[in-house]
Design an enzyme around this catalytic site. Structure first.
Site, short mmCIF file in Angstrom:
data_model
loop_
_atom_site.label_atom_id
_atom_site.label_comp_id
_atom_site.label_asym_id
_atom_site.label_seq_id
_atom_site.Cartn_x
_atom_site.Cartn_y
_atom_site.Cartn_z
N SER A 171 0.83 -1.19 0.00
CA SER A 171 0.00 0.00 0.00
C SER A 171 0.88 1.26 0.00
O SER A 171 1.65 1.46 -0.92
CB SER A 171 -0.97 -0.04 1.18
OG SER A 171 -1.99 0.91 1.05
N GLU A 184 -9.21 -5.18 -4.05
CA GLU A 184 -8.60 -3.97 -3.48
C GLU A 184 -9.64 -2.91 -3.16
O GLU A 184 -9.40 -2.03 -2.31
CB GLU A 184 -7.58 -3.39 -4.46
CG GLU A 184 -6.41 -4.30 -4.81
CD GLU A 184 -5.34 -4.34 -3.73
OE1 GLU A 184 -5.61 -3.86 -2.62
OE2 GLU A 184 -4.25 -4.86 -4.02
N HIS A 194 -7.63 -5.79 0.33
CA HIS A 194 -6.40 -5.02 0.41
C HIS A 194 -5.64 -5.42 1.67
O HIS A 194 -6.17 -5.37 2.78
CB HIS A 194 -6.77 -3.53 0.48
CG HIS A 194 -5.61 -2.59 0.45
ND1 HIS A 194 -4.84 -2.40 -0.67
CD2 HIS A 194 -5.10 -1.77 1.41
CE1 HIS A 194 -3.91 -1.49 -0.40
NE2 HIS A 194 -4.05 -1.10 0.85
#
Length: 505
Positions: free
Chosen positions: A198, A312, A403
């Protein structure tokens, strides 16, 4: 058992006393730069003063100021004690005097540059280190302490030397510490892999473009980097002025007045009084936007592995993005594009379609752009897609892997993220974690600028325009690891053209 006396090692800054975790040496809370407090707030990390005697390295160092509840909910656990004095790192090593130096893996945690710490349970380096690598995790400045611009602060620098990306400079300082000291932990300073997820993945890409980071690492792994554009310096300065005004300071407030503001007052501030979750472009750390640098072929010449997850869009709720609403806005503004997207996806539920489109625009397109940029300069790039969901939790993840779901598989720390009561991890889950962590270690050990494939349970060729190969994790019970040619080729070609107008908070 290894000799307990070997827990004491000497670094360039002084002697450290660590601890043992089974057969591994662990050193926690090692300072890698001077505390960035008082007059050092919003300044580049300064050299650490050596200490006399033995320093205890058996407890985690403080994390940067942040929202604890948010980190518990979305960041991977409790970050522990907060402080502006947060520049600490942790090391796991299987051998401090190996017969030959060991590959080094340096982890940059995610959390939108606003939450997280290198000490969180999913990031424990034990399982990776047990495979013959030295693992380093770091804390760095977050939020307003990590990224900030204000005219009075910028005026402290000579022309062309302004610093706004303090978090990236912290990461660079940690890499410099690794270059100085990692041989004492058995590591090879000539084989450093920088990996992150990320905002940590965005950091890896940013450091690939920073002239100040060149030569400090030799390859990178990029997990779920988002495609939001970097913040221009002029915009960051306007945010800095608004933050000062919020605290009752005039536009011509002094730097000392800004530095006197209490540290705990900053973390609750949200947009528009906060930057991110991206770096600032235009300072000495990141002179040009990261993606523009890659597109121009000016990134550092290091091998990269890059990929993203199948759901995601799960993270977009935390950014306040309603994927369905974004899709409906597109339908109102550009019905032709909307119809084209529906045709390409063959999904007729706007909620499901919006989730897929948001995922691909914000995350899936980035790996393709980066491996193409790598290919263009003759550097290896490997592209992956993570779609594995724990066998007993698949009803909880109907759209695929969220995610960050790949992290406990990469570190082989599944037990750090407990499943709901009555559910447990299966043999297949543990096997997948072993396979993925082994692959990450294989990349760290073997990948070079001359590599054409990674050898292992499955031989993974570098990405080329004529093969367009993606390594798939999960999604097929019969073949949980498989190579897929031309994955998402049609839709990602379209999104490369549309990304500029659609990807925004």
């Amino acid at each position: 058992m290894k000799n307990q006396r070997r827990l004491r090692i000497v670094t360039a800054e002084g002697e450290l006393r660590g601890s043992m975790d089974d057969e591994l040496f662990v050193f926690k809370g090692i300072p890698y730069a001077a505390p960035p407090v008082g007059a050092l707030r919003w300044r580049p990390p300064q050299a650490l003063q050596p200490w006399q005697g033995e320093r205890d390295a058996t407890a985690w160092g403080p994390a940067s100021w942040q929202n604890r509840d948010y980190c518990l909910l979305a960041g991977g656990g409790d970050p522990g004690h907060f402080s502006e004095d947060c520049l600490y790192l942790n090391v796991w090593t299987p051998d401090i005097e190996p017969s030959r130096p060991l590959p080094v893996m340096v982890w940059l945690h995610g959390g939108g540059f606003s939450i997280g710490a290198g000490s969180l349970d999913p990031y424990r380096g034990k399982a990776l280190a047990a495979q013959g690598v030295v693992v380093v995790t770091i804390n760095y400045r977050l939020g307003h302490f990590g990224f900030f611009a204000h005219p009075v602060l910028d005026a402290e620098y000579a022309a062309g030397n302004v610093v706004n990306n303090f978090a990236l400079l912290d990461q660079i300082a940690a890499l410099q510490w690794v270059q100085r000291n990692i041989p004492a932990f058995g590591g090879d300073r000539r084989n450093i892999t920088l990996f992150g997820e990320s905002s940590g993945a965005r950091s890896v890409l940013s450091l690939c473009c920073s002239p100040l980071a060149e030569g400090l690492f030799h390859k990178g792994i990029v997990q779920s980097a988002y495609s939001l554009p970097d913040t221009p310096r002029a915009e960051a300065q306007q945010v800095g002025l608004q933050v000062a005004a919020h605290f009752g300071l005039a536009a011509d407030a002094s730097a000392s007045q800004l530095r006197a503001l209490p540290a705990e007052a900053f973390w609750p501030l949200q947009r528009p009084l906060a930057l991110g979750p991206v770096p600032v472009s235009g300072d000495i750390v990141l002179p040009d936007p990261m993606l523009a640098t890659f597109m121009a072929g000016k990134q550092h010449r290091v091998p990269l592995m890059i990929g993203s997850n199948s759901d995601e869009a799960s993270v977009l709720d935390f950014f306040g993005v309603d994927a369905t609403q974004v899709l409906q806005q597109l339908r109102r503004k550009n019905r032709l594009s909307y119809q084209l997207i529906k045709w390409i996806y063959d999904i007729h539920d706007d909620a499901v379609l919006g989730r897929a489109v948001a995922r691909d625009m914000a995350f899936s397109v980035m790996p393709l752009l980066i491996v193409k940029a790598q290919h263009n300069i003759g550097m290896p790039g490997w592209r992956y897609w993570f779609d594995y969901v724990s066998e007993q939790a698949r009803d909880l993840y109907p759209h695929g892997a969220w995610h960050g779901n790949e992290i406990p598989y990469v570190f082989n720390t599944l037990e750090s993220q407990a499943l709901p009561a009555g559910r447990g991890y299966s043999a297949a889950d543990y096997a997948m974690a072993a396979q993925i962590s082994t692959l990450w270690v294989t990349f760290a050990r073997d990948a070079t600028e001359f590599s054409y494939q990674l050898h292992g349970e499955i031989d993974w060729p570098v990405w080329r325009a004529d093969n367009d190969i993606t390594l798939m994790f999960g999604g097929d019970a019969e073949k949980p690891l498989r190579l897929q040619p031309r994955f998402m080729r049609g839709r990602l070609r379209l999104f490369r053209l549309m990304m500029r107008s659609m990807v925004k908070l």
